[in-house]
Enzyme design. Structure first.
Site, PDB file in Angstrom:
ATOM      1  CD  GLU A 181      -7.436   6.764   4.539  1.00 17.22           C
ATOM      2  OE1 GLU A 181      -8.021   6.657   3.450  1.00 17.22           O
ATOM      3  OE2 GLU A 181      -6.354   7.379   4.681  1.00 17.22           O
ATOM      4  CG  HIS A 232      -7.701   3.368  -0.076  1.00 14.39           C
ATOM      5  ND1 HIS A 232      -7.053   2.725  -1.088  1.00 14.39           N
ATOM      6  CD2 HIS A 232      -6.791   4.211   0.484  1.00 14.39           C
ATOM      7  CE1 HIS A 232      -5.784   3.166  -1.145  1.00 14.39           C
ATOM      8  NE2 HIS A 232      -5.609   4.072  -0.198  1.00 14.39           N
ATOM      9  CG  HIS A 266      -1.907   1.090   1.307  1.00 15.39           C
ATOM     10  ND1 HIS A 266      -3.060   1.028   2.064  1.00 15.39           N
ATOM     11  CD2 HIS A 266      -1.931   2.308   0.724  1.00 15.39           C
ATOM     12  CE1 HIS A 266      -3.735   2.152   1.936  1.00 15.39           C
ATOM     13  NE2 HIS A 266      -3.062   2.954   1.136  1.00 15.39           N
TER      14      HIS A 266
HETATM   15  N1  ADE Z   1      -4.684   8.656  -2.111  1.00 13.47           N
HETATM   16  C1  ADE Z   1      -3.439   8.770  -1.657  1.00 13.47           C
HETATM   17  N2  ADE Z   1      -3.389   8.472  -0.358  1.00 13.47           N
HETATM   18  C2  ADE Z   1      -4.642   8.147   0.030  1.00 13.47           C
HETATM   19  C3  ADE Z   1      -5.238   7.742   1.241  1.00 13.47           C
HETATM   20  N3  ADE Z   1      -4.536   7.610   2.367  1.00 13.47           N
HETATM   21  N4  ADE Z   1      -6.563   7.519   1.260  1.00 13.47           N
HETATM   22  C4  ADE Z   1      -7.279   7.659   0.161  1.00 13.47           C
HETATM   23  N5  ADE Z   1      -6.772   8.043  -1.013  1.00 13.47           N
HETATM   24  C5  ADE Z   1      -5.466   8.276  -1.087  1.00 13.47           C
HETATM   25 ZN    ZN Z   2      -3.744   4.786   0.492  1.00 10.85          ZN
END
Ligand code: ADE
Ligand code: ZN
Length: 351
Positions: free
Chosen positions: A211, A208, A28
């Protein structure tokens, strides 16, 4: 004299050296997020692109984020200096050299073509530059790697479909597709159809989820996008059923601890959910996300969590093992790298 601090495991090499030399895989990392201010300034000069800061120090001072969106605004602005295939090659090569110095043995690089094609940069220029650097890394550094094309989730599914069309002649150069950018308000289900098409084309899928977004987005990524891994997923602990499912199905999670603190998902590292995720038996891996912006590459992420949670060598080794296991490596290459990890651990134990 080099300090040989003892950790809970005994009087062996100090933990910092153990973490530095540990064979690692990184699953990642956004290549655009590896753009250090020095290279950004160099490329800006080379391509005649104006930047909102004059010095490297001014750029770094601007890297204070309140949430994901505040970071993405700066990240997309930085992308403006990337114009030619050579720029993408230089960017990826700089990252691969740093990763190599931290004993990263395999890398699956995310890239965001829409951040470039929107500015008139041809898809082929992006791909050519990245492939050039990855091939050089394989030859000169013995680091293997692949590319994962990420769709920007703040844009429409039609935009993603048009991007897939650009990629169609080059699918053999992609390991899979992912989903990134602004999570809140852009659930995985928005991309159900284009991901189904990607799977029909033989591409693996990741996304993703969890988060900044709720645990329900993790479930949705699994069900609607049939992802092989969840990127981040740190909010899973808010829903016991989601944790249970991730554990039962052995879904790998690519966790990025420094990113999570820098983007204020957690105020401090000791509030991070990593320990709870590990205790729940989840297949957690450690990654850097956007290291040029978040203050550390993969080794610094390992150091941060080892120190914050007092992880043992066995626990750290398990995190690294998960990454090789969860990678999209061919079976023989995976077996070779796992054997390299095992012999490293055996030598360390014998020391
Ligand atoms: N693009 C780059 N870093 C990211 C992240 N942490 N979350 C979502 N999109 C991203
Ligand atoms: Zn990311």
């Amino acid at each position: 004299m080099i300090a040989r601090t003892q950790d809970a495991d005994g009087p062996r090499r100090d933990m910092r050296a153990f973490l530095r030399d540990l064979p690692k895989a990184e699953l990642h990392v956004h290549v655009e997020g590896t753009l250090e201010p020095e290279l950004m300034m160099e490329l800006a000069a080379r391509n005649g692109v104006a930047l909102p800061f004059r010095t490297v120090e001014e750029a770094r001072a601007a890297y204070e984020f309140t949430d994901l969106q505040s970071f993405l605004d700066v990240y997309y602005q930085g992308c403006a200096v990337l114009r030619e295939a050579e720029d993408f090659a230089d960017l990826a090569w700089a990252y691969l050299e740093r990763a190599h110095a931290q004993r990263v043995r395999h890398v699956e690089l995310f890239f965001d073509p829409q951040a470039h094609t929107e500015r008139g940069v041809p898809f082929e220029a992006v791909l050519e530059g990245l492939r050039h650097a990855l091939e050089r890394a394989r030859r000169e550094l013995d680091v293997s790697g692949g590319l994962i094309l990420c769709f920007l989730r703040h844009l429409s599914e039609d935009h993603a479909r048009a991007t897939l069309d650009l990629a169609r002649p080059h699918l053999e150069h992609l390991q899979g597709v992912g989903l990134d950018s602004s999570e809140r308000g852009n659930p995985p289900g928005k991309f159900r159809d284009v991901f189904a098409e990607c799977r029909r084309l033989g591409l693996r899928t990741v996304a993703h989820a969890g988060e900044e977004g709720p645990p329900a987005y993790i479930t949705e990524a699994l069900d609607a996008l049939e992802v092989r891994r969840i990127d981040h997923g740190v909010r899973c602990v808010e829903d016991a059923a989601v944790v249970e499912r991730l554990a039962a199905e052995g879904v790998p999670l690519t966790v990025c601890p420094l990113s999570n603190v820098k983007l204020r998902v957690f105020e401090r590292m000791d509030e991070h959910t990593l320990r709870r995720m590990m205790e729940a038996g989840l297949r957690v891996t450690i990654n850097s996300d956007d290291p040029a912006y978040f203050g550390g590459y993969v080794e610094e992420n390992f150091v941060a969590v080892q120190e914050s949670f007092g992880l043992s060598r066995d626990e750290v080794a398990a995190l690294s093992r998960h990454a090789f296991e969860a990678s999209f490596l061919e079976e023989d290459a995976r077996a070779r790298l796992l054997a390299e990890l095992d012999s490293y651990l055996a030598l360390d134990r014998a020391a």
